[in-house]
Design a protein around this motif. Structure first.
Motif, PDB file in Angstrom:
ATOM      1  N   UNK A   1     -14.680  33.292  92.429  1.00 32.67           N
ATOM      2  CA  UNK A   1     -15.897  32.868  93.265  1.00 32.67           C
ATOM      3  C   UNK A   1     -16.971  33.783  92.814  1.00 32.67           C
ATOM      4  N   UNK A   2     -16.705  35.070  92.628  1.00 36.87           N
ATOM      5  CA  UNK A   2     -17.585  36.104  92.092  1.00 36.87           C
ATOM      6  C   UNK A   2     -18.141  35.601  90.794  1.00 36.87           C
ATOM      7  N   UNK A   3     -17.383  35.087  89.965  1.00 38.14           N
ATOM      8  CA  UNK A   3     -17.976  34.584  88.580  1.00 38.14           C
ATOM      9  C   UNK A   3     -18.919  33.402  88.911  1.00 38.14           C
ATOM     10  N   UNK A   4     -18.598  32.488  89.795  1.00 34.67           N
ATOM     11  CA  UNK A   4     -19.397  31.363  89.975  1.00 34.67           C
ATOM     12  C   UNK A   4     -20.621  31.847  90.636  1.00 34.67           C
ATOM     13  N   UNK A   5     -20.743  32.745  91.827  1.00 40.04           N
ATOM     14  CA  UNK A   5     -21.957  33.268  92.476  1.00 40.04           C
ATOM     15  C   UNK A   5     -22.779  33.803  91.296  1.00 40.04           C
ATOM     16  N   UNK A   6     -22.192  34.760  90.692  1.00 37.08           N
ATOM     17  CA  UNK A   6     -23.281  35.306  89.696  1.00 37.08           C
ATOM     18  C   UNK A   6     -23.564  34.485  88.695  1.00 37.08           C
ATOM     19  N   UNK A   7     -22.892  33.640  88.145  1.00 36.90           N
ATOM     20  CA  UNK A   7     -23.375  32.757  87.184  1.00 36.90           C
ATOM     21  C   UNK A   7     -24.451  31.662  87.585  1.00 36.90           C
ATOM     22  N   UNK A   8     -24.368  31.376  88.725  1.00 34.66           N
ATOM     23  CA  UNK A   8     -25.311  30.511  89.425  1.00 34.66           C
ATOM     24  C   UNK A   8     -26.700  31.146  89.143  1.00 34.66           C
ATOM     25  N   UNK A   9     -26.896  32.437  89.222  1.00 39.02           N
ATOM     26  CA  UNK A   9     -28.282  33.135  88.871  1.00 39.02           C
ATOM     27  C   UNK A   9     -28.582  32.828  87.358  1.00 39.02           C
ATOM     28  N   UNK A  10     -27.848  32.912  86.598  1.00 41.11           N
ATOM     29  CA  UNK A  10     -28.100  32.712  84.971  1.00 41.11           C
ATOM     30  C   UNK A  10     -28.065  30.924  84.786  1.00 41.11           C
ATOM     31  N   UNK A  11     -27.629  30.266  85.640  1.00 42.47           N
ATOM     32  CA  UNK A  11     -27.565  28.939  85.180  1.00 42.47           C
ATOM     33  C   UNK A  11     -29.197  28.208  85.828  1.00 42.47           C
ATOM     34  N   UNK A  12     -29.540  29.026  86.990  1.00 41.11           N
ATOM     35  CA  UNK A  12     -30.816  28.682  87.532  1.00 41.11           C
ATOM     36  C   UNK A  12     -31.817  29.083  86.436  1.00 41.11           C
ATOM     37  N   UNK A  13     -31.677  30.282  85.755  1.00 38.92           N
ATOM     38  CA  UNK A  13     -32.518  30.887  84.791  1.00 38.92           C
ATOM     39  C   UNK A  13     -32.522  29.734  83.703  1.00 38.92           C
ATOM     40  N   UNK A  14     -31.298  29.202  83.113  1.00 39.25           N
ATOM     41  CA  UNK A  14     -31.613  28.310  82.011  1.00 39.25           C
ATOM     42  C   UNK A  14     -32.204  26.914  82.461  1.00 39.25           C
TER      43      UNK A  14
ATOM     44  N   UNK B   1     -20.206  23.350  87.991  1.00 39.16           N
ATOM     45  CA  UNK B   1     -18.937  22.642  88.450  1.00 39.16           C
ATOM     46  C   UNK B   1     -18.455  22.460  86.880  1.00 39.16           C
ATOM     47  N   UNK B   2     -19.427  22.357  85.673  1.00 39.08           N
ATOM     48  CA  UNK B   2     -18.680  22.672  84.359  1.00 39.08           C
ATOM     49  C   UNK B   2     -17.914  23.957  84.192  1.00 39.08           C
ATOM     50  N   UNK B   3     -18.429  24.999  84.873  1.00 40.85           N
ATOM     51  CA  UNK B   3     -17.693  26.216  84.701  1.00 40.85           C
ATOM     52  C   UNK B   3     -16.549  26.058  85.533  1.00 40.85           C
ATOM     53  N   UNK B   4     -16.490  25.767  86.550  1.00 38.91           N
ATOM     54  CA  UNK B   4     -15.321  25.635  87.663  1.00 38.91           C
ATOM     55  C   UNK B   4     -14.316  25.137  86.948  1.00 38.91           C
ATOM     56  N   UNK B   5     -14.497  24.046  85.994  1.00 38.86           N
ATOM     57  CA  UNK B   5     -13.525  23.429  85.297  1.00 38.86           C
ATOM     58  C   UNK B   5     -13.175  23.804  83.875  1.00 38.86           C
ATOM     59  N   UNK B   6     -13.718  24.824  83.481  1.00 35.07           N
ATOM     60  CA  UNK B   6     -13.703  25.227  82.124  1.00 35.07           C
ATOM     61  C   UNK B   6     -12.595  26.128  81.714  1.00 35.07           C
ATOM     62  N   UNK B   7     -12.342  26.322  80.172  1.00 34.38           N
ATOM     63  CA  UNK B   7     -11.352  27.213  79.967  1.00 34.38           C
ATOM     64  C   UNK B   7     -11.531  28.583  80.370  1.00 34.38           C
ATOM     65  N   UNK B   8     -12.679  29.232  80.586  1.00 35.44           N
ATOM     66  CA  UNK B   8     -12.739  30.492  81.060  1.00 35.44           C
ATOM     67  C   UNK B   8     -12.289  30.884  82.475  1.00 35.44           C
ATOM     68  N   UNK B   9     -12.477  29.664  83.270  1.00 40.49           N
ATOM     69  CA  UNK B   9     -12.059  29.771  84.791  1.00 40.49           C
ATOM     70  C   UNK B   9     -10.401  29.804  84.743  1.00 40.49           C
ATOM     71  N   UNK B  10     -10.031  28.861  83.638  1.00 34.12           N
ATOM     72  CA  UNK B  10      -8.553  28.927  83.657  1.00 34.12           C
ATOM     73  C   UNK B  10      -7.807  30.032  83.181  1.00 34.12           C
TER      74      UNK B  10
END
Length: 394
Positions: free
Chosen positions: A356-369, A253-262
């Motif tokens: 959506x692609x960015x969020x789904x891919x990033x989910x794998x990395x955030x689970x890793x963190x 949710x932080x990613x979804x509201x981030x400058x990157x997503x904007x």
């Protein structure tokens, strides 16, 4: 030492370098402030490829004095740090020599053949076991709403179900992460044959099989990048006892509201605009504060993720023009956000599919963190500085 009063902020415009230094943020965040109307921007009269930013707006955001009638003493009064500090150790990802590495492996090279499951296992340090082998389809996937709404609903459900204070083994946590990622993709793509994650997404978007590799590459290259607020949110939640699903939900949710997503949204707008009328699109983009999707503070010589993704397909003339004219206008190479936007249009995906692609891919990395913090992470040290009224003040 300061020897004179600061220059009045009214009607003063400053360059990008000074704006970034005063805000203490990355370029993408500055662009997000501009796109949301929080900082005014205008073209530099001496160089139309550059933008200038309103010093008054930046002063307001950082808590600096911005009014001309303030006293010098008031302008020099300390206001506290604009950003907090935290000490975080990670074993997942590093950027060095202009390249991105997932646990020591070049991410661009991994994207050539690896699936998101492969990269998830690497980021989760599960290379000798396959946690996805334990995953079974879940009946009653989240239905209704946009893809993003379904994704967040699935994560919220898992966060509630996994809220167990009992200590889990690392093997159990990895299987838990695999189930979270699997259910997230099911929520996004719908139930169906148990294919690879990217194939399930391609099937839901009716992407031809010959082009499904572009979705696979995009997911792999989205998995992780630099240390940012989403990673900190994920690790802080884990440090506080959250499950991997809950911690990754905080980060996503932080990613979804981030400058990157904007920036990704603005990059997508640029691609669409160029396909219609390139000259007018460039003029409007400059007036709004610069073209989005070009240049990267993390990769001064060029974003290797963008090169890997754009180099994997032949672009039609209009999309190639969106890349080439943007690079010519900015003097900077296309970054990963622009590449995602271009690939989404190349595959004729839904409007928000690049994000959506960015969020789904990033989910794998955030689970890793979340896993890394739970098993190997040192306590996150952060300081909160109180700058409010004196205790007892009325």
């Amino acid at each position: 030492m300061q020897t004179g009063d600061p220059e009045p902020q009214a009607d003063r415009w400053i360059g990008r370098g000074e704006a970034l230094a005063r805000l203490g943020v990355k370029t993408q965040t500055l662009y997000a402030y501009v796109s949301r109307g929080r900082i005014a921007a205008r073209p530099d009269p001496e160089d139309s490829r550059r933008s200038l930013y309103a010093a008054r707006d930046i002063a307001r955001l950082t808590g600096e004095a911005a009014d001309d009638d303030e006293t010098p003493a008031a302008r020099r009064a300390p206001r506290g740090a604009a950003r907090g500090e935290a000490d975080v150790c990670s074993a997942l990802t590093v950027i060095t020599g202009g390249r991105l590495f997932y646990r020591g492996m070049d991410a661009a090279q991994l994207a050539e053949t690896s699936t998101l499951e492969d990269v998830a296992r690497r980021l989760w340090d599960a290379r000798t076991v396959n946690p996805f082998a334990e995953v079974r389809p879940r009946v009653g996937a989240v239905a209704g709403g946009s893809l993003r709404a379904r994704l967040f609903a699935a994560l919220a459900r898992r966060a509630e179900e996994d809220a167990d204070p009992r200590r889990r083994t690392i093997e159990g946590l990895r299987v838990e992460c695999a189930r979270v990622l699997d259910e997230a993709v099911d929520a996004a793509a719908g139930s169906g044959p148990r294919l690879f994650l990217h194939q399930r997404l391609a099937r839901s978007w009716k992407t031809p099989e010959r082009d499904a590799h572009l979705i696979r590459r995009a997911l792999v290259l989205s998995a992780d990048n630099e240390m940012n607020s989403a990673v900190l949110a994920t690790r802080a939640a884990t440090d506080g006892g959250a499950s991997p699903a809950a911690a990754a939900f905080a980060g996503l949710t932080t990613t979804a509201g981030s400058g990157t997503m904007a920036e990704l949204t603005r990059a997508s707008d640029w691609v669409v605009a160029v396909r219609r009328q390139a000259t007018e699109a460039a003029r409007r983009a400059h007036e709004a504060g610069g073209l989005a999707g070009f240049g990267s503070d993390d990769y001064p010589a060029g974003d290797p993720r963008a090169a890997a993704l754009l180099g994997a397909t032949d672009l039609p003339a209009d999309l190639a023009r969106a890349v080439g004219e943007g690079e010519a206008a900015t003097g900077r190479k296309a970054n990963f956000n622009l590449a995602l936007a271009v690939i989404a249009r190349r595959l004729e995906l839904p409007r928000d599919a690049a994000g959506d692609l960015l969020l789904l891919g990033r989910l794998a990395g955030l689970l890793g963190h979340a896993l890394d913090q739970a098993t190997n992470g040192s306590p996150i040290r952060a300081r909160l500085r109180y700058v409010g009224p004196e205790p007892g003040a009325h």
